[in-house]
Scaffold this active site. Structure first.
Site, PDB file in Angstrom:
ATOM      1  NE  ARG A   1     -53.874  -2.409 -72.186  1.00 44.88           N
ATOM      2  CZ  ARG A   1     -52.681  -1.637 -71.717  1.00 44.88           C
ATOM      3  NH1 ARG A   1     -52.121  -2.024 -70.752  1.00 44.88           N
ATOM      4  NH2 ARG A   1     -52.533  -0.418 -71.973  1.00 44.88           N
TER       5      ARG A   1
ATOM      6  CD  GLU B   1     -54.394  -6.358 -67.115  1.00 43.18           C
ATOM      7  OE1 GLU B   1     -53.690  -7.351 -66.846  1.00 43.18           O
ATOM      8  OE2 GLU B   1     -53.985  -5.287 -67.705  1.00 43.18           O
TER       9      GLU B   1
ATOM     10  NE  ARG C   1     -50.714  -2.512 -59.468  1.00 37.14           N
ATOM     11  CZ  ARG C   1     -49.504  -1.593 -59.283  1.00 37.14           C
ATOM     12  NH1 ARG C   1     -49.526  -0.877 -58.416  1.00 37.14           N
ATOM     13  NH2 ARG C   1     -48.424  -2.001 -59.968  1.00 37.14           N
ATOM     14  CG  HIS C   2     -54.108  -4.915 -63.437  1.00 37.89           C
ATOM     15  ND1 HIS C   2     -53.264  -5.256 -62.536  1.00 37.89           N
ATOM     16  CD2 HIS C   2     -53.457  -4.465 -64.477  1.00 37.89           C
ATOM     17  CE1 HIS C   2     -52.126  -4.961 -62.899  1.00 37.89           C
ATOM     18  NE2 HIS C   2     -52.072  -4.348 -64.069  1.00 37.89           N
TER      19      HIS C   2
ATOM     20  CD  GLU D   1     -47.740   1.811 -64.350  1.00 40.13           C
ATOM     21  OE1 GLU D   1     -47.091   0.913 -64.421  1.00 40.13           O
ATOM     22  OE2 GLU D   1     -48.662   2.134 -65.467  1.00 40.13           O
TER      23      GLU D   1
ATOM     24  CB  SER E   1     -46.722   4.129 -68.138  1.00 33.61           C
ATOM     25  OG  SER E   1     -46.926   3.396 -69.423  1.00 33.61           O
TER      26      SER E   1
ATOM     27  NE  ARG F   1     -53.431   0.738 -62.649  1.00 36.78           N
ATOM     28  CZ  ARG F   1     -52.392  -0.081 -62.875  1.00 36.78           C
ATOM     29  NH1 ARG F   1     -51.187   0.761 -63.034  1.00 36.78           N
ATOM     30  NH2 ARG F   1     -52.325  -1.034 -63.225  1.00 36.78           N
TER      31      ARG F   1
HETATM   32  P1  AMO Z   1     -49.926   1.571 -70.095  1.00 34.18           P
HETATM   33  O1  AMO Z   1     -50.044   0.020 -70.663  1.00 34.18           O
HETATM   34  O2  AMO Z   1     -48.923   1.531 -69.019  1.00 34.18           O
HETATM   35  O3  AMO Z   1     -49.287   2.427 -71.452  1.00 34.18           O
HETATM   36  O4  AMO Z   1     -51.187   2.295 -69.735  1.00 34.18           O
HETATM   37  C1  AMO Z   1     -51.323   3.550 -69.314  1.00 34.18           C
HETATM   38  C2  AMO Z   1     -51.969   3.716 -67.913  1.00 34.18           C
HETATM   39  O5  AMO Z   1     -53.087   3.121 -67.774  1.00 34.18           O
HETATM   40  C3  AMO Z   1     -53.533   2.528 -66.771  1.00 34.18           C
HETATM   41  N1  AMO Z   1     -53.899   1.163 -66.956  1.00 34.18           N
HETATM   42  C4  AMO Z   1     -55.114   0.444 -66.379  1.00 34.18           C
HETATM   43  N2  AMO Z   1     -55.708   0.922 -65.336  1.00 34.18           N
HETATM   44  C5  AMO Z   1     -56.557  -0.340 -65.272  1.00 34.18           C
HETATM   45  N3  AMO Z   1     -56.653  -1.492 -65.511  1.00 34.18           N
HETATM   46  C6  AMO Z   1     -55.784  -1.752 -66.459  1.00 34.18           C
HETATM   47  N4  AMO Z   1     -55.756  -3.168 -67.136  1.00 34.18           N
HETATM   48  C7  AMO Z   1     -54.757  -0.992 -66.876  1.00 34.18           C
HETATM   49  N5  AMO Z   1     -53.730  -0.870 -67.798  1.00 34.18           N
HETATM   50  C8  AMO Z   1     -53.260   0.302 -68.029  1.00 34.18           C
HETATM   51  C9  AMO Z   1     -52.249   2.627 -66.024  1.00 34.18           C
HETATM   52  C10 AMO Z   1     -51.178   3.209 -66.870  1.00 34.18           C
HETATM   53  O6  AMO Z   1     -50.156   3.839 -66.101  1.00 34.18           O
HETATM   54  N6  AMO Z   1     -49.828   3.310 -74.812  1.00 34.18           N
HETATM   55  C11 AMO Z   1     -49.278   3.336 -73.528  1.00 34.18           C
HETATM   56  C12 AMO Z   1     -49.233   4.874 -73.044  1.00 34.18           C
HETATM   57  C13 AMO Z   1     -48.169   5.846 -73.974  1.00 34.18           C
HETATM   58  O7  AMO Z   1     -46.944   5.301 -74.025  1.00 34.18           O
HETATM   59  O8  AMO Z   1     -48.663   6.657 -74.242  1.00 34.18           O
HETATM   60  C14 AMO Z   1     -50.115   2.498 -72.606  1.00 34.18           C
HETATM   61  O9  AMO Z   1     -51.152   2.029 -72.690  1.00 34.18           O
HETATM   62  O10 AMO Z   1     -52.661   3.747 -65.022  1.00 34.18           O
END
Ligand code: AMO
Length: 447
Positions: free
Chosen positions: A216, A218, A224-225, A363, A366, A414
């Site tokens: 990502r 970001e 947390r990202h 979180e 998701s 996380r």
């Molecule tokens: P989502 O984007 O919420 O859902 O990502 C799922 C989980 O991955 C973790 N996460 C991250 N951790 C660290 N840095 C990040 N940039 C980051 N982005 C996400 C979080 C988050 O809850 N495809 C959907 C899931 C689904 O519907 O099955 C998805 O990617 O813990």
């Protein structure tokens, strides 16, 4: 099995009176008159080496992180020198011979203490060194146990574990936070999640689990990202919303519980409690959660389209107080706020059959029930300003018979961060990537 003459630090517990050969790293040295000591670390733990008489000055020649070979005799420690904090605290090795295999340069900071009190940038700038520290390395033992727990729980659900690519033709989650790749002159993307592939595999295995890197771009710096993270995913066919909720709570709690049970010593060293997991995890619709937040804090977020970090913290405090639970499941987020494949709530289509699992204020998961109708899905892709042609293989799966399904994804870093109560997600990633760094800090490298 190949016979290895080398003994490990923790074997010495059972080798009292015997000659041992150890290899490892010097952690710290100290001298007390005619006796000198050093702690030797290997993959099994730490053991004290004691040098008497003319061997004592030899220890002073050693420095932190030297790789050494030690020959000596394992002895029970005198009662008053027992160290209850060490697994090998009742033994020591009386040095007979030492040999430096690889000499380490002078340390940029003290690596010999129980804690490594460094600012985060320094902790990451010297990652190859700081990861060795006995407070830091165990973070990744916990991470390993989380993965083990996830594999075990998803297997119990009947999932087939699959391995999917991280280079993709289409952007998986939509939005701007996608890294583009020049793929032999063609446009391609690094996956934001393995979402499309796990859905394509529904008609193949019906239930799949997978562990994937996700990327990502970001645009901001938060605690947390990460730009590159590891997702633990499940996708489950022939499941309705309630069953999906049961499944995610099962996998989530089993995974965390497995890791906590595997390493109570690490939790203790980090001063964290074992997770509070009631029989029934509290479940709230997002609007109900916002109502509760208003009631308990007087902060009015009832019209917001999502939960913010503060909201997640507050609702987790409520779950712990009212339900003795470190987990809370939030459902029915506004449809517009979720990814295109999310199924609307048939009773209230402004909202969706989606969910997040919160753990200790953050979180960690998701997911959602998915739109599973080919025409409808193609329509939604268009409505969201994307091109169905970019999703050709994904849509193909829906054209030729796909079961109703849904799934979820955990963020590995996380989960690790929250289980050990680390203050920044970067500490839960071996080699964290963010806006400011790929291994080295850009600001330093590009000077
Ligand atoms: P989502 O984007 O919420 O859902 O990502 C799922 C989980 O991955 C973790 N996460 C991250 N951790 C660290 N840095 C990040 N940039 C980051 N982005 C996400 C979080 C988050 O809850 N495809 C959907 C899931 C689904 O519907 O099955 C998805 O990617 O813990």
């Amino acid at each position: 099995m190949v016979h290895v003459a080398r003994n490990l630090a923790k074997d010495c517990n059972d080798l009292i009176g015997k000659e041992v050969l150890l290899r490892g790293w010097v952690e710290r040295t100290r001298t007390h008159g005619k006796v000198a000591f050093f702690d030797l670390r290997d993959r099994s733990g730490i053991i004290q080496i004691t040098a008497h008489g003319e061997l004592a000055p030899k220890v002073a020649e050693l420095s932190s992180q030297d790789v050494v070979e030690v020959k000596g005799v394992a002895r029970a420690r005198d009662e008053k020198y027992i160290n209850p904090e060490l697994e090998t605290g009742k033994v020591e090795v009386h040095l007979e011979r030492q040999n430096v295999i690889s000499k380490a340069a002078e340390m940029p900071f003290d690596m010999g203490g129980k804690e490594l009190n460094l600012e985060l940038p320094t902790l990451l700038d010297f990652r190859s060194l700081t990861l060795r520290h006995s407070k830091i390395a165990p973070i990744f033992k916990i991470q390993e146990a989380i993965v083990e727990g996830f594999r075990k729980a998803s297997k119990e659900l009947g999932c087939t574990e699959v391995f999917t690519p991280t280079i993709s033709y289409s952007s998986t989650e939509g939005g701007a936070d996608v890294f583009r790749v020049d793929y032999y002159g063609h446009k391609a993307f690094l996956i934001q999640s393995p979402q499309l592939y796990k859905q394509i595999l529904m008609p193949v295995f019906e239930r799949v689990s997978l562990i994937s890197h996700a990327y990502r771009a970001e645009p901001s710096v938060t605690t947390r990202h990460l730009s590159e993270s590891i997702q633990l995913d499940c996708e489950l066919g022939f499941m309705e919303f309630e069953e999906l909720l049961d499944s995610l709570e099962f996998v989530g709690t089993e995974t965390i519980n497995h890791a906590a049970k595997a390493h109570p010593d690490i939790l203790k060293n980090y001063g964290v409690e074992k997770p509070a997991i009631p029989k029934k995890i509290p479940r709230l619709k997002m609007r109900e959660a916002q109502e509760i937040i208003f009631e308990i804090t007087n902060r009015d977020v009832r019209n917001e389209l999502d939960l913010g970090p503060e909201d997640e913290k507050d609702i987790c405090k409520w779950a712990l107080k009212e339900h003795n639970s470190d987990f809370v499941t939030i459902t029915h987020f506004p449809l517009a706020k979720r990814a295109f494949y999310t199924h609307p709530d048939p009773d209230n289509p402004e909202f969706s059959l989606s969910y997040d699992l919160l753990f200790r204020g953050v979180e960690i998961l998701s997911g959602s029930k998915r739109v599973d109708n080919y025409e409808k899905l193609s329509e939604i892709i268009k409505e969201r300003g994307m091109n169905p042609a970019d999703f050709e293989m994904y849509l193909q799966a829906f054209k030729y018979g796909i079961p109703p399904h849904g799934g979820f994804s955990f963020g590995l870093e996380r989960m690790t961060m929250k289980l050990l109560n680390l203050s920044n997600i970067r500490e839960a990633s071996l080699f964290p990537r963010d806006m400011e760094r790929i291994d080295q800090r850009f600001s330093v490298k590009e000077k």
